[in-house]
Design a protein around this motif. Sequence first.
Motif, PDB file in Angstrom:
ATOM      1  N   ARG A 187      14.404   2.582  -8.728  1.00 46.89           N
ATOM      2  CA  ARG A 187      12.974   2.579  -8.400  1.00 46.89           C
ATOM      3  C   ARG A 187      12.719   1.823  -7.097  1.00 46.89           C
ATOM      4  O   ARG A 187      13.393   0.842  -6.796  1.00 46.89           O
ATOM      5  CB  ARG A 187      12.163   1.922  -9.521  1.00 46.89           C
ATOM      6  N   PHE A 188      11.732   2.294  -6.367  1.00 44.04           N
ATOM      7  CA  PHE A 188      11.313   1.585  -5.155  1.00 44.04           C
ATOM      8  C   PHE A 188      10.512   0.349  -5.545  1.00 44.04           C
ATOM      9  O   PHE A 188       9.709   0.385  -6.478  1.00 44.04           O
ATOM     10  CB  PHE A 188      10.425   2.485  -4.288  1.00 44.04           C
ATOM     11  N   MET A 189      10.727  -0.741  -4.786  1.00 46.80           N
ATOM     12  CA  MET A 189       9.995  -1.981  -5.038  1.00 46.80           C
ATOM     13  C   MET A 189       9.317  -2.441  -3.753  1.00 46.80           C
ATOM     14  O   MET A 189       9.798  -2.157  -2.646  1.00 46.80           O
ATOM     15  CB  MET A 189      10.950  -3.063  -5.561  1.00 46.80           C
ATOM     16  N   SER A 201       0.809  -1.228   0.000  1.00 41.85           N
ATOM     17  CA  SER A 201       0.000   0.000   0.000  1.00 41.85           C
ATOM     18  C   SER A 201       0.843   1.280   0.000  1.00 41.85           C
ATOM     19  O   SER A 201       0.297   2.382  -0.068  1.00 41.85           O
ATOM     20  CB  SER A 201      -0.912   0.013   1.227  1.00 41.85           C
ATOM     21  N   SER A 202       2.173   1.143   0.056  1.00 44.36           N
ATOM     22  CA  SER A 202       3.017   2.341   0.099  1.00 44.36           C
ATOM     23  C   SER A 202       2.932   3.109  -1.216  1.00 44.36           C
ATOM     24  O   SER A 202       3.047   2.533  -2.300  1.00 44.36           O
ATOM     25  CB  SER A 202       4.471   1.967   0.366  1.00 44.36           C
ATOM     26  N   PRO A 203       2.784   4.442  -1.156  1.00 46.57           N
ATOM     27  CA  PRO A 203       2.721   5.247  -2.384  1.00 46.57           C
ATOM     28  C   PRO A 203       4.055   5.312  -3.127  1.00 46.57           C
ATOM     29  O   PRO A 203       4.106   5.771  -4.270  1.00 46.57           O
ATOM     30  CB  PRO A 203       2.313   6.629  -1.872  1.00 46.57           C
ATOM     31  N   LEU A 204       5.143   4.845  -2.493  1.00 49.04           N
ATOM     32  CA  LEU A 204       6.451   4.909  -3.146  1.00 49.04           C
ATOM     33  C   LEU A 204       6.690   3.781  -4.140  1.00 49.04           C
ATOM     34  O   LEU A 204       7.504   3.913  -5.054  1.00 49.04           O
ATOM     35  CB  LEU A 204       7.579   4.870  -2.093  1.00 49.04           C
ATOM     36  N   VAL A 205       5.993   2.650  -3.956  1.00 50.02           N
ATOM     37  CA  VAL A 205       6.263   1.462  -4.774  1.00 50.02           C
ATOM     38  C   VAL A 205       6.106   1.787  -6.265  1.00 50.02           C
ATOM     39  O   VAL A 205       5.081   2.319  -6.702  1.00 50.02           O
ATOM     40  CB  VAL A 205       5.328   0.292  -4.370  1.00 50.02           C
TER      41      VAL A 205
END
Length: 446
Positions: free
Chosen positions: A200-202, A161-165
């Motif tokens: 990129r964030f994963m 649910s993180s907006p960074l993913v």
Amino acid sequence: MKIVVAGAGEMGSHLARMLSGNGHDITIIDADPKLLAEVGSLADVIAVEGDSTTFGVLRQASVRKCDLFIAVNHEENDNIVSAMMAKKLGARKSIARIDNNEYLEPNNKEMFIDMGIDYLFYPEKVAAREVINLLGHTSTTEYVDFSSGKLSLAVFRLDPSSPLVGNTLTGFDDDQAQLSYRTVAITRGGETIIPRREERFMEGDIIYVIARQDAVHEVMEFSGRTNIDVKNMMILGGSRIGIRIATELQNEVNIKLVDYNADKAYRLAELLDKTLIINEDGRNTEVMMEEGLGNMDAFVAVTGRSETNILAAMLAKRMGVKKVIAEVENLNYINLAESIGIDTIINKKLVTASNIFRFTMSTDVQAIKCLTGSNAEVLEFIVKPNSPATKSRIRDLGLPADTIIGGIVRGDKVFIAVENMEIAPYDRVVVFAMPASVGKVGYFFN
């Protein structure tokens, strides 16, 4: 640096491996030849068999020539005596592990300094303080303040649910000089990386974010979790860590402390008058459910066994407890414990390493934190006048590739570091570095 470690137990062997890996000349003393052989098979050390509280053994270990003497025997009294003797024999600095909080009271600390002991450290007290700090920041796995809280390091796992993913990291370009936070490292698949452009964030990444005080709340929201107010907590294990946590929090939080030893449970009931003491085996699932584990806001497992703590923490997560913390002393289990969803791992060896590591630095280090689940360190320096860091912009300093400057505190002003920024004398600088570069970083600020 020539370092002598007294005690080849778990803590002594960890320090020997860590310090020898940073290029120091290590001698380790212990009366048990088996422990010495185990350390010798894992690290490049000189082993001296014998009692570290005797002059003959200390002379054999060449204590008179050593820069740092570290006493980490099992017995507190042995540590105090050997550290005192080492200093009298010529050790430049002498430090000792203790198990008694009374020794750390200001007036009492002065007495030990007069005896020749430069520094006393109590790992269980520091570990308990870390747990209490984390209970105030429940969406993080680690949380460290620098420069009296002007800068903070928040560590958390990215939930789905993180907006960074799926997003690309920012904070590299010159026009972003007024950042309020920045990601300085990512642990992915057990490997820690210093992120570069286009990274990129994963989902599942553990990210390390340096943030200004006014941005900490915003950073916490990126984890995909919300902070919770801990009102009901269960502690498994009446260890020194468990007792200290309960002592400090029992006036604010409803605490149940579970210990399987009946005699200890009675002693704890007398000591902790506002904590409910339960004499049960924490590995018994039915008992833990009956005692209301599923209704807890937080669960802390601090028995003497890593396996018990991990299993109990897994049960707590399955029961829906929002914040789960486990003491895991076996370093080989840390990645396993994190991979199965335990929120935060506490390890006394890493706590101790953070306390001791700064004594091995040639530069004046204000603070150092060895991170759990990563072999990286975070260091805080005060920049000396005319040091290399003051002579060019960050991008032109020539810092090692696996090092990144996270933030700068200049008086009352706080900056998140970017490549075009200049560093001034007496700035406080927070640096994130991998082990190979820790020894090299100090040069830039000294």
